[in-house]
Design a protein around this motif. Structure first.
Motif, PDB file in Angstrom:
ATOM      1  N   GLY A  84       0.819  -1.211   0.000  1.00 58.93           N
ATOM      2  CA  GLY A  84       0.000   0.000   0.000  1.00 58.93           C
ATOM      3  C   GLY A  84       0.851   1.258   0.000  1.00 58.93           C
ATOM      4  O   GLY A  84       0.575   2.209  -0.734  1.00 58.93           O
ATOM      5  N   LEU A  85       1.894   1.272   0.814  1.00 60.55           N
ATOM      6  CA  LEU A  85       2.783   2.433   0.856  1.00 60.55           C
ATOM      7  C   LEU A  85       3.498   2.620  -0.477  1.00 60.55           C
ATOM      8  O   LEU A  85       3.621   3.743  -0.973  1.00 60.55           O
ATOM      9  CB  LEU A  85       3.791   2.281   1.988  1.00 60.55           C
ATOM     10  CG  LEU A  85       3.232   2.468   3.398  1.00 60.55           C
ATOM     11  CD1 LEU A  85       4.274   2.073   4.443  1.00 60.55           C
ATOM     12  CD2 LEU A  85       2.768   3.890   3.619  1.00 60.55           C
ATOM     13  N   ALA A  86       3.951   1.514  -1.064  1.00 57.46           N
ATOM     14  CA  ALA A  86       4.623   1.605  -2.368  1.00 57.46           C
ATOM     15  C   ALA A  86       3.672   2.140  -3.430  1.00 57.46           C
ATOM     16  O   ALA A  86       4.053   2.992  -4.239  1.00 57.46           O
ATOM     17  CB  ALA A  86       5.168   0.228  -2.775  1.00 57.46           C
ATOM     18  N   ALA A  87       2.429   1.673  -3.420  1.00 61.56           N
ATOM     19  CA  ALA A  87       1.450   2.151  -4.399  1.00 61.56           C
ATOM     20  C   ALA A  87       1.175   3.640  -4.206  1.00 61.56           C
ATOM     21  O   ALA A  87       1.064   4.384  -5.193  1.00 61.56           O
ATOM     22  CB  ALA A  87       0.145   1.356  -4.272  1.00 61.56           C
ATOM     23  N   MET A  88       1.107   4.088  -2.963  1.00 62.69           N
ATOM     24  CA  MET A  88       0.876   5.511  -2.712  1.00 62.69           C
ATOM     25  C   MET A  88       2.041   6.360  -3.196  1.00 62.69           C
ATOM     26  O   MET A  88       1.834   7.421  -3.804  1.00 62.69           O
ATOM     27  CB  MET A  88       0.641   5.756  -1.218  1.00 62.69           C
ATOM     28  CG  MET A  88      -0.688   5.243  -0.727  1.00 62.69           C
ATOM     29  SD  MET A  88      -1.130   5.727   0.967  1.00 62.69           S
ATOM     30  CE  MET A  88       0.368   5.624   1.861  1.00 62.69           C
ATOM     31  N   VAL A  89       3.259   5.904  -2.949  1.00 64.16           N
ATOM     32  CA  VAL A  89       4.435   6.664  -3.391  1.00 64.16           C
ATOM     33  C   VAL A  89       4.495   6.721  -4.912  1.00 64.16           C
ATOM     34  O   VAL A  89       4.698   7.790  -5.501  1.00 64.16           O
ATOM     35  CB  VAL A  89       5.728   6.051  -2.805  1.00 64.16           C
ATOM     36  CG1 VAL A  89       6.968   6.631  -3.466  1.00 64.16           C
ATOM     37  CG2 VAL A  89       5.780   6.262  -1.300  1.00 64.16           C
TER      38      VAL A  89
ATOM     39  N   LEU B 104       3.714   9.757  -9.883  1.00 63.31           N
ATOM     40  CA  LEU B 104       3.089   9.868 -11.206  1.00 63.31           C
ATOM     41  C   LEU B 104       2.273  11.151 -11.337  1.00 63.31           C
ATOM     42  O   LEU B 104       2.350  11.843 -12.357  1.00 63.31           O
ATOM     43  CB  LEU B 104       2.206   8.651 -11.492  1.00 63.31           C
ATOM     44  CG  LEU B 104       2.932   7.360 -11.827  1.00 63.31           C
ATOM     45  CD1 LEU B 104       1.952   6.196 -11.884  1.00 63.31           C
ATOM     46  CD2 LEU B 104       3.671   7.489 -13.140  1.00 63.31           C
ATOM     47  N   VAL B 105       1.512  11.477 -10.315  1.00 64.95           N
ATOM     48  CA  VAL B 105       0.735  12.719 -10.338  1.00 64.95           C
ATOM     49  C   VAL B 105       1.680  13.909 -10.446  1.00 64.95           C
ATOM     50  O   VAL B 105       1.452  14.836 -11.234  1.00 64.95           O
ATOM     51  CB  VAL B 105      -0.173  12.838  -9.086  1.00 64.95           C
ATOM     52  CG1 VAL B 105      -0.760  14.234  -8.966  1.00 64.95           C
ATOM     53  CG2 VAL B 105      -1.271  11.792  -9.115  1.00 64.95           C
ATOM     54  N   TRP B 106       2.755  13.891  -9.666  1.00 66.42           N
ATOM     55  CA  TRP B 106       3.718  14.985  -9.709  1.00 66.42           C
ATOM     56  C   TRP B 106       4.343  15.117 -11.094  1.00 66.42           C
ATOM     57  O   TRP B 106       4.456  16.218 -11.627  1.00 66.42           O
ATOM     58  CB  TRP B 106       4.794  14.748  -8.643  1.00 66.42           C
ATOM     59  CG  TRP B 106       5.839  15.810  -8.595  1.00 66.42           C
ATOM     60  CD1 TRP B 106       5.697  17.083  -8.143  1.00 66.42           C
ATOM     61  CD2 TRP B 106       7.182  15.676  -9.057  1.00 66.42           C
ATOM     62  NE1 TRP B 106       6.879  17.747  -8.272  1.00 66.42           N
ATOM     63  CE2 TRP B 106       7.815  16.908  -8.830  1.00 66.42           C
ATOM     64  CE3 TRP B 106       7.910  14.635  -9.610  1.00 66.42           C
ATOM     65  CZ2 TRP B 106       9.139  17.131  -9.166  1.00 66.42           C
ATOM     66  CZ3 TRP B 106       9.228  14.863  -9.930  1.00 66.42           C
ATOM     67  CH2 TRP B 106       9.831  16.098  -9.713  1.00 66.42           C
ATOM     68  N   LEU B 107       4.731  13.972 -11.700  1.00 67.51           N
ATOM     69  CA  LEU B 107       5.337  14.012 -13.042  1.00 67.51           C
ATOM     70  C   LEU B 107       4.342  14.511 -14.092  1.00 67.51           C
ATOM     71  O   LEU B 107       4.699  15.270 -14.984  1.00 67.51           O
ATOM     72  CB  LEU B 107       5.861  12.633 -13.427  1.00 67.51           C
ATOM     73  CG  LEU B 107       7.130  12.175 -12.704  1.00 67.51           C
ATOM     74  CD1 LEU B 107       7.408  10.702 -13.020  1.00 67.51           C
ATOM     75  CD2 LEU B 107       8.306  13.048 -13.093  1.00 67.51           C
ATOM     76  N   ILE B 108       3.101  14.076 -13.985  1.00 65.53           N
ATOM     77  CA  ILE B 108       2.077  14.487 -14.959  1.00 65.53           C
ATOM     78  C   ILE B 108       1.811  15.982 -14.847  1.00 65.53           C
ATOM     79  O   ILE B 108       1.584  16.662 -15.851  1.00 65.53           O
ATOM     80  CB  ILE B 108       0.787  13.671 -14.747  1.00 65.53           C
ATOM     81  CG1 ILE B 108       1.017  12.224 -15.159  1.00 65.53           C
ATOM     82  CG2 ILE B 108      -0.387  14.278 -15.498  1.00 65.53           C
ATOM     83  CD1 ILE B 108      -0.067  11.267 -14.706  1.00 65.53           C
TER      84      ILE B 108
END
Length: 62
Positions: free
Chosen positions: A46-51, A56-60
């Motif tokens: 879960g933590l890995a998926a959140m990171v 991804l949001v930051w890069l987009i």
């Protein structure tokens, strides 16, 4: 901003609904497998998926 969040949540619902809609048997097996997974492993995943999602949001958004 709120509209983007709602769109993102709607996409999550679409993605989450794909497997049970297309293959209920495989979905049930996946859920049973997850139920047997240790708390530490689930927490780490879960933590890995959140990171990864946050990155991804930051890069987009660059």
């Amino acid at each position: 901003m709120a509209q983007d969040l709602l769109a993102a949540l709607a996409l999550v619902l679409v993605i989450e609904g794909l497997l049970p809609a297309l293959s209920p048997r495989n979905y049930r097996q996946a859920v049973e497998s997850i139920a047997r997974t240790s708390d530490a492993t689930l927490r780490g995943a879960g933590l890995a998926a959140m990171v990864v999602g946050a990155l991804l949001v930051w890069l987009i958004r660059l």
